[in-house]
Design a protein around this motif. Structure first.
Motif, PDB file in Angstrom:
ATOM      1  N   ASP A 123       0.786  -1.239   0.000  1.00 28.52           N
ATOM      2  CA  ASP A 123       0.000   0.000   0.000  1.00 28.52           C
ATOM      3  C   ASP A 123       0.819   1.291   0.000  1.00 28.52           C
ATOM      4  OD1 ASP A 123       0.915   0.058   2.615  1.00 28.52           O
ATOM      5  OD2 ASP A 123      -1.038  -0.371   3.513  1.00 28.52           O
ATOM      6  N   HIS A 124       2.147   1.206   0.043  1.00 35.27           N
ATOM      7  CA  HIS A 124       2.916   2.443  -0.016  1.00 35.27           C
ATOM      8  C   HIS A 124       4.361   2.179  -0.443  1.00 35.27           C
ATOM      9  CE1 HIS A 124       4.058   1.141   4.089  1.00 35.27           C
ATOM     10  NE2 HIS A 124       5.187   1.788   3.834  1.00 35.27           N
ATOM     11  N   ALA A 125       5.059   3.258  -0.755  1.00 36.02           N
ATOM     12  CA  ALA A 125       6.462   3.160  -1.160  1.00 36.02           C
ATOM     13  C   ALA A 125       7.228   4.369  -0.655  1.00 36.02           C
ATOM     14  CB  ALA A 125       6.577   3.070  -2.680  1.00 36.02           C
ATOM     15  N   HIS A 126       8.535   4.194  -0.503  1.00 38.33           N
ATOM     16  CA  HIS A 126       9.482   5.289  -0.298  1.00 38.33           C
ATOM     17  C   HIS A 126      10.592   5.098  -1.329  1.00 38.33           C
ATOM     18  CE1 HIS A 126       7.933   6.582   3.682  1.00 38.33           C
ATOM     19  NE2 HIS A 126       7.779   5.300   3.925  1.00 38.33           N
ATOM     20  N   TRP A 127      11.230   6.190  -1.737  1.00 43.89           N
ATOM     21  CA  TRP A 127      12.356   6.046  -2.645  1.00 43.89           C
ATOM     22  C   TRP A 127      13.420   7.086  -2.325  1.00 43.89           C
ATOM     23  CZ3 TRP A 127       7.683   8.001  -4.596  1.00 43.89           C
ATOM     24  CH2 TRP A 127       7.706   9.337  -5.013  1.00 43.89           C
ATOM     25  N   ILE A 128      14.594   6.828  -2.860  1.00 42.92           N
ATOM     26  CA  ILE A 128      15.694   7.787  -2.817  1.00 42.92           C
ATOM     27  C   ILE A 128      16.455   7.632  -4.121  1.00 42.92           C
ATOM     28  CG2 ILE A 128      17.371   6.228  -1.688  1.00 42.92           C
ATOM     29  CD1 ILE A 128      18.158   8.750   0.036  1.00 42.92           C
ATOM     30  N   SER A 129      16.891   8.748  -4.713  1.00 41.98           N
ATOM     31  CA  SER A 129      17.588   8.633  -5.993  1.00 41.98           C
ATOM     32  C   SER A 129      18.596   9.764  -6.171  1.00 41.98           C
ATOM     33  CB  SER A 129      16.601   8.610  -7.169  1.00 41.98           C
ATOM     34  OG  SER A 129      15.939   9.848  -7.314  1.00 41.98           O
ATOM     35  N   VAL A 130      19.614   9.451  -6.954  1.00 38.14           N
ATOM     36  CA  VAL A 130      20.656  10.409  -7.321  1.00 38.14           C
ATOM     37  C   VAL A 130      20.971  10.186  -8.796  1.00 38.14           C
ATOM     38  CG1 VAL A 130      23.018  11.204  -6.907  1.00 38.14           C
ATOM     39  CG2 VAL A 130      21.653  10.340  -4.996  1.00 38.14           C
ATOM     40  N   GLY A 131      20.971  11.255  -9.581  1.00 40.76           N
ATOM     41  CA  GLY A 131      21.274  11.114 -11.007  1.00 40.76           C
ATOM     42  C   GLY A 131      20.037  11.207 -11.872  1.00 40.76           C
ATOM     43  N   ASP A 132      20.127  10.630 -13.066  1.00 39.98           N
ATOM     44  CA  ASP A 132      19.039  10.774 -14.037  1.00 39.98           C
ATOM     45  C   ASP A 132      18.249   9.503 -14.290  1.00 39.98           C
ATOM     46  OD1 ASP A 132      21.037   9.407 -15.360  1.00 39.98           O
ATOM     47  OD2 ASP A 132      21.025  10.657 -17.161  1.00 39.98           O
ATOM     48  N   SER A 133      18.543   8.427 -13.555  1.00 44.26           N
ATOM     49  CA  SER A 133      17.788   7.180 -13.758  1.00 44.26           C
ATOM     50  C   SER A 133      16.336   7.385 -13.324  1.00 44.26           C
ATOM     51  CB  SER A 133      18.420   6.047 -12.952  1.00 44.26           C
ATOM     52  OG  SER A 133      19.727   5.773 -13.412  1.00 44.26           O
ATOM     53  N   PRO A 134      15.367   7.073 -14.193  1.00 46.19           N
ATOM     54  CA  PRO A 134      13.973   7.396 -13.889  1.00 46.19           C
ATOM     55  C   PRO A 134      13.263   6.330 -13.041  1.00 46.19           C
ATOM     56  CG  PRO A 134      14.123   6.517 -16.104  1.00 46.19           C
ATOM     57  CD  PRO A 134      15.536   6.587 -15.582  1.00 46.19           C
ATOM     58  N   LEU A 135      12.343   6.802 -12.226  1.00 47.72           N
ATOM     59  CA  LEU A 135      11.410   5.945 -11.495  1.00 47.72           C
ATOM     60  C   LEU A 135      10.009   6.339 -11.940  1.00 47.72           C
ATOM     61  CD1 LEU A 135      10.658   3.879  -9.275  1.00 47.72           C
ATOM     62  CD2 LEU A 135      10.708   5.796  -7.644  1.00 47.72           C
ATOM     63  N   PHE A 136       9.325   5.405 -12.594  1.00 46.60           N
ATOM     64  CA  PHE A 136       7.999   5.671 -13.134  1.00 46.60           C
ATOM     65  C   PHE A 136       6.910   4.981 -12.322  1.00 46.60           C
ATOM     66  CE2 PHE A 136      10.594   5.799 -17.142  1.00 46.60           C
ATOM     67  CZ  PHE A 136      10.372   7.129 -17.459  1.00 46.60           C
ATOM     68  N   LEU A 137       5.735   5.610 -12.324  1.00 43.44           N
ATOM     69  CA  LEU A 137       4.509   4.989 -11.826  1.00 43.44           C
ATOM     70  C   LEU A 137       3.514   4.945 -12.971  1.00 43.44           C
ATOM     71  CD1 LEU A 137       2.458   4.037  -9.577  1.00 43.44           C
ATOM     72  CD2 LEU A 137       1.877   6.474  -9.331  1.00 43.44           C
ATOM     73  N   PHE A 138       2.942   3.746 -13.210  1.00 44.38           N
ATOM     74  CA  PHE A 138       1.845   3.607 -14.164  1.00 44.38           C
ATOM     75  C   PHE A 138       0.605   3.260 -13.370  1.00 44.38           C
ATOM     76  CE2 PHE A 138      -0.806   1.012 -17.019  1.00 44.38           C
ATOM     77  CZ  PHE A 138      -1.007   1.933 -18.046  1.00 44.38           C
ATOM     78  N   ARG A 139      -0.394   4.125 -13.445  1.00 46.01           N
ATOM     79  CA  ARG A 139      -1.633   3.936 -12.677  1.00 46.01           C
ATOM     80  C   ARG A 139      -2.824   4.346 -13.524  1.00 46.01           C
ATOM     81  NH1 ARG A 139      -1.922   6.986  -7.092  1.00 46.01           N
ATOM     82  NH2 ARG A 139      -0.849   5.094  -6.381  1.00 46.01           N
ATOM     83  N   GLU A 140      -3.762   3.419 -13.661  1.00 46.36           N
ATOM     84  CA  GLU A 140      -5.035   3.696 -14.341  1.00 46.36           C
ATOM     85  C   GLU A 140      -4.813   4.353 -15.704  1.00 46.36           C
ATOM     86  OE1 GLU A 140      -7.151   5.971 -11.463  1.00 46.36           O
ATOM     87  OE2 GLU A 140      -7.503   4.258 -10.135  1.00 46.36           O
ATOM     88  N   GLY A 141      -3.864   3.783 -16.459  1.00 45.97           N
ATOM     89  CA  GLY A 141      -3.653   4.224 -17.826  1.00 45.97           C
ATOM     90  C   GLY A 141      -2.721   5.400 -18.000  1.00 45.97           C
ATOM     91  N   GLN A 142      -2.222   5.969 -16.897  1.00 47.13           N
ATOM     92  CA  GLN A 142      -1.381   7.156 -16.976  1.00 47.13           C
ATOM     93  C   GLN A 142       0.014   6.874 -16.421  1.00 47.13           C
ATOM     94  OE1 GLN A 142      -2.448  10.071 -18.516  1.00 47.13           O
ATOM     95  NE2 GLN A 142      -4.201   8.751 -19.012  1.00 47.13           N
ATOM     96  N   LEU A 143       1.027   7.377 -17.129  1.00 46.42           N
ATOM     97  CA  LEU A 143       2.420   7.225 -16.705  1.00 46.42           C
ATOM     98  C   LEU A 143       2.925   8.544 -16.148  1.00 46.42           C
ATOM     99  CD1 LEU A 143       4.953   5.215 -16.903  1.00 46.42           C
ATOM    100  CD2 LEU A 143       5.587   6.616 -18.890  1.00 46.42           C
ATOM    101  N   GLN A 144       3.607   8.480 -15.017  1.00 41.34           N
ATOM    102  CA  GLN A 144       4.250   9.680 -14.497  1.00 41.34           C
ATOM    103  C   GLN A 144       5.611   9.326 -13.910  1.00 41.34           C
ATOM    104  OE1 GLN A 144       1.334   9.990 -10.763  1.00 41.34           O
ATOM    105  NE2 GLN A 144       3.086  11.353 -10.495  1.00 41.34           N
TER     106      GLN A 144
END
Length: 299
Positions: A123-144
């Motif tokens: 039911d949830h997530a946390h993230w941490i990132s450095v640089g340009d590698s993308p983290l995407f979410l696809f939900r109900e037909g939409q990508l962000q």
């Protein structure tokens, strides 16, 4: 006592794939780890680490491997909350890069890597990132895209919005993909960290990737995921890599995708025994198309 969430199953709910592209070697590395709490069933909390080694520096493949491996070890050692464990683990992994560069006397041109660290529950997530590698979410037909892009691309796009340059000039600017920040064993200048819980829904798809996947534009990725709404994480990863290969980019970079699909309900199935040992990837092992360099890391 709150009932445990559904368990993540290898290939069905999480999977990784890699493509070497037109590079001499694979400098990306990824790994999944089970970080469930002591009283929880296995694989109710999933940790993902992904690094894209800097090709212009010595030892990019060593950097990505060390960063991801040390990150997962450090996360497991910590007793803090998930968001703070991500931060502490990243600092520990970056420090490990510093020590190795110093030992190998690579301080003048230290090895480095981009990084995404992601911890996911039902039911949830946390993230941490450095640089340009993308983290995407696809939900109900939409990508962000969820995480920040630490290349110069966002700064150039801001200049377009201010009317200081054209969209075409920004798109083909020679410095567009220059990084503002990366893990190189030096103090981290830019870090994107999601400290609050990011709510997830059943059916959500999270994709951590190296920037080689950006050969595909956002609309293409979204269309691919829309066709795969009822399929597995492994097949989603296969489809993304198939599309990257099919684009026939003459300078195709290494591409890695680590896909997590949020399960709808507890399956009650036992995790495969093979998942308890280190492996070289759990998906198809095409000659160089899907050769995975990641591990499912056990305790």
């Amino acid at each position: 006592m709150r009932a445990p969430g559904p368990r993540f199953e290898v290939e069905k709910d999480f999977a990784g794939r890699q493509h070497i592209g037109h590079r001499e070697k694979q400098e990306d590395y990824y790994a999944f780890g089970d970080v469930s709490e002591k009283l929880e069933p296995p694989f109710t909390r999933l940790l993902v680490g992904l690094g894209d080694g800097l090709g212009a520096h010595i030892g990019g493949n060593v950097a990505s491997f060390l960063l991801v491996s040390e990150f997962i070890k450090a996360y497991r050692r910590s007793a803090l909350t998930a968001a703070w464990r991500l931060r502490v683990a990243l600092e520990a992994a970056n420090e490990a890069l510093h020590h190795l560069s110093h030992r190998l006397q690579w301080n003048q041109a230290p090895m480095g890597s981009t990084f995404i660290g992601l911890v996911v529950t039902a039911d949830h997530a946390h993230w941490i990132s450095v640089g340009d590698s993308p983290l995407f979410l696809f939900r109900e037909g939409q990508l962000q895209r969820l995480n920040a892009d630490h290349s110069l691309a966002p700064l150039l796009d801001d200049r377009v919005r201010r009317g200081e340059m054209t969209a075409q000039e920004a798109q083909f600017h020679p410095d567009r993909h220059v990084l503002q920040s990366a893990c190189m064993g030096l103090p981290l200048t830019l870090v994107d960290a999601r400290m609050e819980k990011f709510p997830l829904k059943p059916g959500d798809v999270l994709i951590a990737a190296s920037d080689g996947v950006l050969t595909l534009d956002a609309e293409t990725i979204q269309d691919l995921l829309a066709f795969g709404t009822n399929t597995t994480a492994g097949k989603i990863a296969d489809a993304l890599l198939f599309a990257v290969r099919g684009a026939h980019h003459p300078r195709q970079d290494n591409t890695t995708v680590a896909v997590v699909k949020i399960p709808a309900a507890a399956s009650g199935k036992q995790a495969p025994e093979a998942a308890e040992a280190s492996s070289t990837g759990s998906g198809p092992q095409g000659a160089d198309a899907y050769g995975a360099e990641g591990n499912l890391v056990s305790e």
